[in-house]
Design an enzyme around this catalytic site. Structure first.
Site, PDB file in Angstrom:
ATOM      1  CG  ASP A  98      -2.282   0.480   0.996  1.00 50.97           C
ATOM      2  OD1 ASP A  98      -2.423   1.595   0.470  1.00 50.97           O
ATOM      3  OD2 ASP A  98      -3.231  -0.255   1.316  1.00 50.97           O
ATOM      4  CB  THR A 137      -6.753   2.116  -0.680  1.00 50.40           C
ATOM      5  OG1 THR A 137      -5.668   2.875  -0.136  1.00 50.40           O
ATOM      6  CG2 THR A 137      -6.611   0.669  -0.246  1.00 50.40           C
ATOM      7  NE  ARG A 171      -9.519   1.443   1.572  1.00 49.73           N
ATOM      8  CZ  ARG A 171      -9.359   1.972   2.771  1.00 49.73           C
ATOM      9  NH1 ARG A 171     -10.201   1.665   3.745  1.00 49.73           N
ATOM     10  NH2 ARG A 171      -8.357   2.820   3.015  1.00 49.73           N
TER      11      ARG A 171
END
Length: 541
Positions: free
Chosen positions: A33, A74, A158
């Site tokens: 990420d 994201t 998510r």
């Protein structure tokens, strides 16, 4: 007798022909990420031989992989990697979005029809129902008649749910309050024994019980600024952004602080190993798929920005954790039996203070909603026509416009004229009418790819380079079309992957069709990407 021999030869040829179609026992998709592409080389000299360096030196590196939609967030990144598609098609237009017709706001994986499994509270009221196309993980399930297992792992809901697809074996994310990995009744009614057993170890508390000291002497962090800059945010419980950090104090003050340290990645990869053991992934001849999101790089990046020693330390520690994980895969699955790819959902901007200090283009955006509403009220005699600037888009109150019998196109034109006068804005476009916009083609295409008529605002705003919301007086964020947000790493390693690299322009949407070609399965339903033939042609020779 001759006929029997001939039949036997034909049968043997048929069977041997089928045997030539082979697949890896396990595919592992790692999404780091907020990892900018340049992190691969900025810290290269300090990486170990077994982590990022191993991927670069054994695998195939795609050095010019770009995000081809907006916004670069994201949920959108994970969805695009695994669907090979864009928000216009897969429907994931942001982490949150506003439905055009109703004005209702939603979170990308919210689902109040399901319940939390593994903890109390609402953290598990999640599912992939908002995702409008299939994923490469869905297609593997379909291709193997659901014998191939798929498991999604992340601290973030998510980032576990969307990559794992619509019907995985399991998807798990961290509930901060309990310190447990959880799921929802969308997937199952109770946690499998291996997850419950992992949770019983209490690893979050153990990982946050000591001090976070730099892995190396401070002087070794040559790619970072000094260990205390005014544009760095501060970990909970600390007085300033300076090593060492008291992890126990941070965790006592805020359970989410685990996510802002490198030890959130450690926890995630240890849980990934538990998933492989618990589900016996890669242990038979049917291909399984494990999706992993290392999310602490994002939380730490938001806190301190890309140039802090903390970020360099996070990546050096992630590198060691990856080396441990790859060594585990070598032993558990076999070095030649697994295929791993590593990419990112987006990058991140340099902190505004850092850019100002170094005389680079930057600045803070202003709150434009009130000014725009005042402008529109003067023009159309109706107030509060604009409800939100979410996702750098202008959202109008459609019901108010309809009841007031106003002309939506006239309102949009007036909005564009007003916003074009604002100094922090580079471009403004009516997202439903790209042909009339005087915007460079590459940006226009990204806006088109990100625009979903049911889930996007009517007007898309492009801020100037380096501009950031005033909310980020410290740390950083992402979301723009600029290279710092959209140039991401992409490396394939293992199984039959050749060693090499390419500087050809590729896109985040090319990952899923490349995997489909390597696995000889159907690409996802909404896929717009192309296989990376410099890899697939060599593998399939």
């Amino acid at each position: 007798m001759k006929k029997l021999v001939l039949f036997s030869l034909l049968l043997a040829g048929f069977l041997s022909g089928n045997a030539q179609l082979n697949r890896p026992k396990l595919v592992v998709g790692i999404v780091v990420d907020q990892m900018r592409w340049d992190y691969l080389y900025r810290y290269y000299d300090l990486y170990s031989d077994g982590g990022f360096k191993r991927m670069i030196n054994e695998g195939f590196s795609c050095n010019n992989t770009l995000i081809n939609y907006l916004p670069s967030y994201t949920a959108v990144g994970h969805s695009s990697i695994f669907t090979g598609s864009v928000p216009a098609i897969n429907g994931i237009t942001g982490n949150n979005w506003i439905y055009t017709n109703t004005g209702k706001s939603t979170y990308c994986t919210d689902d109040d029809s399901v319940q939390t499994v593994g903890a109390t509270g609402t953290a598990g009221q999640m599912s992939p129902r908002n995702l409008l196309s299939t994923t490469i993980t869905d297609e593997l399930r379909l291709a193997t008649n659901f014998e191939g297992k798929v498991v999604g792992v992340s601290l973030k809901d998510r980032a576990s749910i969307l990559p794992a697809g619509h019907n995985p074996t399991g998807a798990y994310w961290l509930d901060d309050h309990s310190g447990h990995f959880i799921t929802s009744t969308y997937y199952r009614k109770e946690l499998p024994g291996w997850v419950a057993g992992f949770n019983q170890q209490g690893l979050p508390g153990k990982l946050m019980s000591g001090l976070w000291k730099p892995l190396l002497p401070i002087a070794a962090y040559k790619q970072s600024t000094k260990d205390n800059e005014p544009w760095e945010g501060i970990l909970p419980g600390a007085k300033e952004p300076v090593f060492p950090y008291d992890l126990k104090a941070a965790y006592a003050k805020d359970k989410e602080s685990l996510r802002q340290t490198p030890f959130g990645n450690t926890l995630t990869l240890e849980f990934a190993e538990a998933a492989i053991d618990g589900e016996q992934l890669g242990q038979d001849n049917t291909t399984d798929f494990l999706t992993i999101n290392c999310a602490s790089t994002d939380y730490s990046g938001h806190l301190v920005g890309p140039n802090a020693i903390e970020i360099e330390d996070v990546y050096l520690r992630l590198d060691k954790d990856l080396a441990t994980f790859f060594s585990y895969l070598d032993k558990k699955v076999g070095k030649a039996n697994y295929l791993v790819f590593l990419s990112a959902d987006h990058g991140g901007a340099n902190a505004v203070g850092f850019m100002q200090h170094n005389k680079m283009p930057t600045g803070y955006t202003t709150s434009l909603r009130d000014g725009l509403n005042n402008h529109l009220q003067k023009a159309f005699q109706v107030g509060k026509l604009v409800t939100s600037f979410l996702n750098e888009q202008v959202h109008f109150n459609r019901q108010l416009i309809e009841t007031s019998k106003l002309d939506l196109d006239a309102i949009k034109n007036s909005t564009i004229a007003y916003l074009n006068q604002q100094p922090e804005i580079a471009f403004v476009m009516d997202a439903s009418k790209p042909g009339s916009a005087g915007i460079p083609g590459v940006i226009k295409e990204m806006i088109i790819n990100g625009y979903n008529k049911d889930r996007s605002g009517a007007i898309k705003i492009i801020y100037k380079s380096g501009m950031m919301s005033g909310h980020y007086k410290t740390g950083t964020t992402h979301g723009s079309w600029y290279a710092y947000d959209t140039h991401i790493p992409l490396i394939f390693m293992g199984w039959k992957i050749p060693h090499g690299s390419t500087n050809k322009t590729l896109h985040i949407t090319d990952i899923a069709p490349t995997l489909a070609a390597l696995l000889h399965i159907q690409m996802p339903s909404g896929c717009i990407g192309d296989p990376i033939t410099t890899i697939t042609d060599q593998v399939n020779e």
